[in-house]
Design an enzyme around this catalytic site. Structure first.
Site, PDB file in Angstrom:
ATOM      1  N   GLN A 291       2.032  31.899 -10.322  1.00  0.00           N
ATOM      2  CA  GLN A 291       1.961  32.173 -11.757  1.00  0.00           C
ATOM      3  C   GLN A 291       3.068  31.436 -12.498  1.00  0.00           C
ATOM      4  OE1 GLN A 291      -0.515  34.112 -13.324  1.00  0.00           O
ATOM      5  NE2 GLN A 291       0.423  33.260 -15.165  1.00  0.00           N
TER       6      GLN A 291
ATOM      7  N   LYS B 156      -5.882  39.350 -12.483  1.00  0.00           N
ATOM      8  CA  LYS B 156      -6.416  38.461 -11.448  1.00  0.00           C
ATOM      9  C   LYS B 156      -6.639  39.231 -10.151  1.00  0.00           C
ATOM     10  CE  LYS B 156      -4.415  34.307 -13.443  1.00  0.00           C
ATOM     11  NZ  LYS B 156      -3.225  33.451 -13.542  1.00  0.00           N
TER      12      LYS B 156
ATOM     13  N   ASP C 101      -5.663  26.526  -8.476  1.00  0.00           N
ATOM     14  CA  ASP C 101      -5.377  26.177  -9.868  1.00  0.00           C
ATOM     15  C   ASP C 101      -5.682  24.699 -10.135  1.00  0.00           C
ATOM     16  OD1 ASP C 101      -4.687  28.155 -11.643  1.00  0.00           O
ATOM     17  OD2 ASP C 101      -2.576  28.220 -11.048  1.00  0.00           O
TER      18      ASP C 101
END
Ligand code: NDP
Length: 292
Positions: free
Chosen positions: A98, A54, A121
């Protein structure tokens, strides 16, 4: 008949190029460099790989990447304090924590602490509610990527029968909301669904997000249907999707492979969401094609 292959890798590369163009335009026109902060707690090897890729993709798109690595034993209060700092930092437009988090940390509390406008997200309850009520939202990356693939493949989704297998908050539920928003007729199936093969066979659009290798066979697929396989399953023979790809290919009209289908779109959509967040934070229009 052999299904068309939906090349997620190529489509993700094209989306990443579009993102890079928009980033360059934001820099040149407004002196604005979108920034994405990724927070990793602990050293889970799979998470390490995700975080590294990422960060790399963020920099390749011309954006700023902020990586925060905390030890596995980090108390929840310290993680919340970091998120509060990132929420207040004007150089950070997107924040990604994460998952999974270590056991001492309450995942819902952490996801709820991210400012909804920076929640790239799309997991914050406010964004889930906005998506469900048809308002401007940050949309979860994986279903957003699936939607983009479906629109490119089919054009309008209006009136099509869509079946989503899986009802997780991360994939199944937001996928169903996006399909509904595009006026498909949506059924969400799960482990308690009766006659799942028969239900799937009615679908013009079949999205599999289950986590069971090759569960969906050729007999589950309507001839000509578009099949999107979200599943990523590690098997002794390598990565497999939730769909029995070789069998399904003989029946479907178009299908995503695993790997090389939905996976690459997810990370491209994370970059797109960061640009969307940066534009909104600065009162600028969101570039076309980057969001739902
Ligand atoms: P979850 O485990 O959270 O959800 C799985 C869903 O599948 C549940 O709703 C469950 O039903 C349903 N299910 C399980 N077994 C069956 C069955 N036998 N028949 C019908 N439904 C069943 O998974 P996620 O949504 O997080 O992920 C799904 C898959 O997608 C995984 O393989 C994951 O690795 C992959 N994934 C891929 C991404 C990508 O970038 N390509 C991103 C995210 C996930 P119930 O609710 O009743 O238990």
């Amino acid at each position: 008949m052999t299904a068309r292959l939906i090349d997620g890798k190529a489509r993700a590369a094209a989306l990443r190029m579009r993102v890079a163009e928009e980033v360059a335009a934001l820099k040149a026109g407004h002196g604005l460099t979108p920034g994405l902060a990724v927070v990793l707690v602990g050293a889970d090897p799979a998470s390490e790989v995700y975080v590294r890729s990422k960060g790399k993709a963020t920099v390749e798109a011309g954006m700023q990447s902020f990586e925060h690595r905390l030890p596995a034993e980090t108390p929840q209060a310290d993680l919340l304090a970091l998120i509060a700092r990132l929420n207040a930092d004007p150089a950070v437009h997107g924040i990604l924590v994460q998952l999974p988090l270590p056991a001492q940390i309450d995942e819902a509390a952490v996801l709820g602490a991210v400012a909804p406008a920076k929640d790239v997200d799309g997991f914050h309850i406010e964004n889930a509610g906005r998506l469900a009520t048809g308002q401007e939202a940050m949309v979860p990356c994986t279903p957003l990527g699936c939607l983009m693939l479906l629109r490119e493949e089919l054009g309008s989704l209006a009136g099509l029968d869509a079946v989503v297998v899986g009802r997780s908050n991360i994939v199944g539920k937001p996928m169903a909301q996006l399909l509904l928003r595009d006026s498909a007729t949506v059924t969400v199936a799960h482990s308690r669904t009766r006659d799942l093969p028969g239900l799937c066979r009615r679908a013009d659009i079949l999205v599999a997000a289950v986590g069971r290798p090759k569960m969906i066979g050729a007999g589950w697929i309507k001839p000509g249907a578009v099949v999107i396989d979200v599943g990523i399953n590690r098997t002794p023979e390598g990565l497999a999707g939730d769909v029995d790809f070789d069998a399904a290919r003989a029946v479907a009209g178009a299908i995503t492979p695993v790997p090389g289908g939905v996976g690459p779109m997810t990370i491209a959509c994370l970059l797109a969401n960061t640009v969307t967040a940066a534009a909104r934070a600065n009162g600028l229009p969101v570039p076309k094609g980057l969001t739902a």
